[in-house]
Scaffold this active site. Structure first.
Site, mmCIF file in Angstrom:
data_model
loop_
_atom_site.group_PDB
_atom_site.id
_atom_site.type_symbol
_atom_site.label_atom_id
_atom_site.label_comp_id
_atom_site.label_asym_id
_atom_site.label_seq_id
_atom_site.Cartn_x
_atom_site.Cartn_y
_atom_site.Cartn_z
ATOM 1 N N THR A 76 -26.879 58.905 -16.576
ATOM 2 C CA THR A 76 -26.254 60.128 -17.232
ATOM 3 C C THR A 76 -24.815 59.250 -17.722
ATOM 4 O O THR A 76 -24.233 58.671 -16.897
ATOM 5 C CB THR A 76 -25.718 61.402 -16.179
ATOM 6 O OG1 THR A 76 -27.208 61.884 -16.096
ATOM 7 C CG2 THR A 76 -25.013 62.171 -16.870
ATOM 8 N N LEU A 77 -24.449 59.327 -18.801
ATOM 9 C CA LEU A 77 -23.556 58.745 -19.622
ATOM 10 C C LEU A 77 -22.405 59.686 -19.933
ATOM 11 O O LEU A 77 -22.615 61.069 -20.374
ATOM 12 C CB LEU A 77 -23.924 58.318 -21.019
ATOM 13 C CG LEU A 77 -25.058 57.109 -20.901
ATOM 14 C CD1 LEU A 77 -25.428 56.934 -22.406
ATOM 15 C CD2 LEU A 77 -24.642 55.808 -20.388
ATOM 16 N N GLU A 78 -21.165 59.427 -19.758
ATOM 17 C CA GLU A 78 -20.035 60.394 -20.233
ATOM 18 C C GLU A 78 -19.208 59.660 -21.216
ATOM 19 O O GLU A 78 -18.638 58.521 -21.265
ATOM 20 C CB GLU A 78 -19.032 60.669 -19.003
ATOM 21 C CG GLU A 78 -18.088 61.813 -19.174
ATOM 22 C CD GLU A 78 -16.642 61.002 -19.434
ATOM 23 O OE1 GLU A 78 -15.824 62.033 -20.219
ATOM 24 O OE2 GLU A 78 -16.463 60.025 -19.027
ATOM 25 N N THR A 92 -17.027 48.214 -29.178
ATOM 26 C CA THR A 92 -16.974 49.025 -30.374
ATOM 27 C C THR A 92 -16.340 50.375 -30.268
ATOM 28 O O THR A 92 -15.829 50.832 -31.211
ATOM 29 C CB THR A 92 -18.291 49.014 -30.986
ATOM 30 O OG1 THR A 92 -18.947 47.805 -31.106
ATOM 31 C CG2 THR A 92 -18.520 49.632 -32.496
ATOM 32 N N TYR A 93 -16.976 51.097 -29.257
ATOM 33 C CA TYR A 93 -16.555 52.287 -28.969
ATOM 34 C C TYR A 93 -15.092 52.390 -28.527
ATOM 35 O O TYR A 93 -14.234 53.368 -29.050
ATOM 36 C CB TYR A 93 -17.332 53.280 -28.025
ATOM 37 C CG TYR A 93 -18.774 53.856 -28.734
ATOM 38 C CD1 TYR A 93 -18.597 54.645 -29.688
ATOM 39 C CD2 TYR A 93 -19.866 53.309 -28.545
ATOM 40 C CE1 TYR A 93 -19.705 55.121 -30.279
ATOM 41 C CE2 TYR A 93 -20.967 53.610 -28.843
ATOM 42 C CZ TYR A 93 -20.935 54.557 -29.908
ATOM 43 O OH TYR A 93 -22.043 55.134 -30.629
#
Length: 188
Positions: A135-137, A113-114
């Site tokens: 942690t997401l980037e 979707t992104y």
């Protein structure tokens, strides 16, 4: 290594606290509105983004150096949505806290979707016996501002179990991101 099923994921979450909070089913709607799905899927777990964001900015005109990262390069935001400037990125964290078993390694992939909007989610593998918030980037590869949503799905974690226990786990070697909470910047 074999990929683990929804039944295994549910059992490990219930019996060993592998994922907290945990959704045993795939959630596609909240308050009568469609959302980016999260929760247990056939062979993975779709993680959610929390309300904490660090959006990259160049107001200090610094050089990005992973060995000497300047925390002033980010603007901190707490919100249900985050707008990422064109050709920039933001850091966030998962709502979920993970405890990875010693025999397991995960791979995390961004949701389509992104990706179909030019927003790439990058996460490194969760190593055996690592625990913490992830942690997401989020990279905005477009020339336009991009929106991401807290409390909704953003990436899928796939769990792979080895037929042999590793000699040294992430915990054993004192991994620098062990037990991390909140959005964690680079460490050396």
């Amino acid at each position: 290594m074999t990929i683990k099923s929804d039944k295994w994921i549910r059992r490990m979450a219930a019996e060993h606290g592998m994922i907290e909070p945990f959704s045993p089913e795939l959630v596609r709607e909240a308050n009568g509105q469609k959302i980016v799905s999260y929760g247990t899927s056939s062979y993975g777990y779709d993680i959610r983004c929390a309300r904490e964001f660090k959006v990259f900015t160049n107001i200090n005109s610094t050089v990005v150096d992973p060995k000497n990262f300047d925390p002033k390069s980010f603007v901190e935001i707490e919100s249900d949505v985050c707008i990422i400037p064109p050709n920039s990125f933001a850091l966030a964290r998962t709502m979920e806290y993970f405890r990875i078993p010693r025999s397991v390694l995960t791979v995390c992939l961004g949701k389509s979707t992104y990706a179909r909007c030019g927003i790439i989610v990058n996460v490194t593998p969760f190593e055996p016996e690592w625990e913490g918030h992830v942690t997401l980037e989020f990279s905005n590869t477009t020339p336009l501002p991009a929106k991401i949503y807290a409390g909704e799905g953003c990436a899928q974690v796939l769990f792979f179990e080895s037929d042999e226990i590793c000699e040294t786990s992430y915990k054993d070697r004192g991994g620098k991101y062990q037990g991390q909470e909140g959005v964690t910047l680079p460490k050396i």
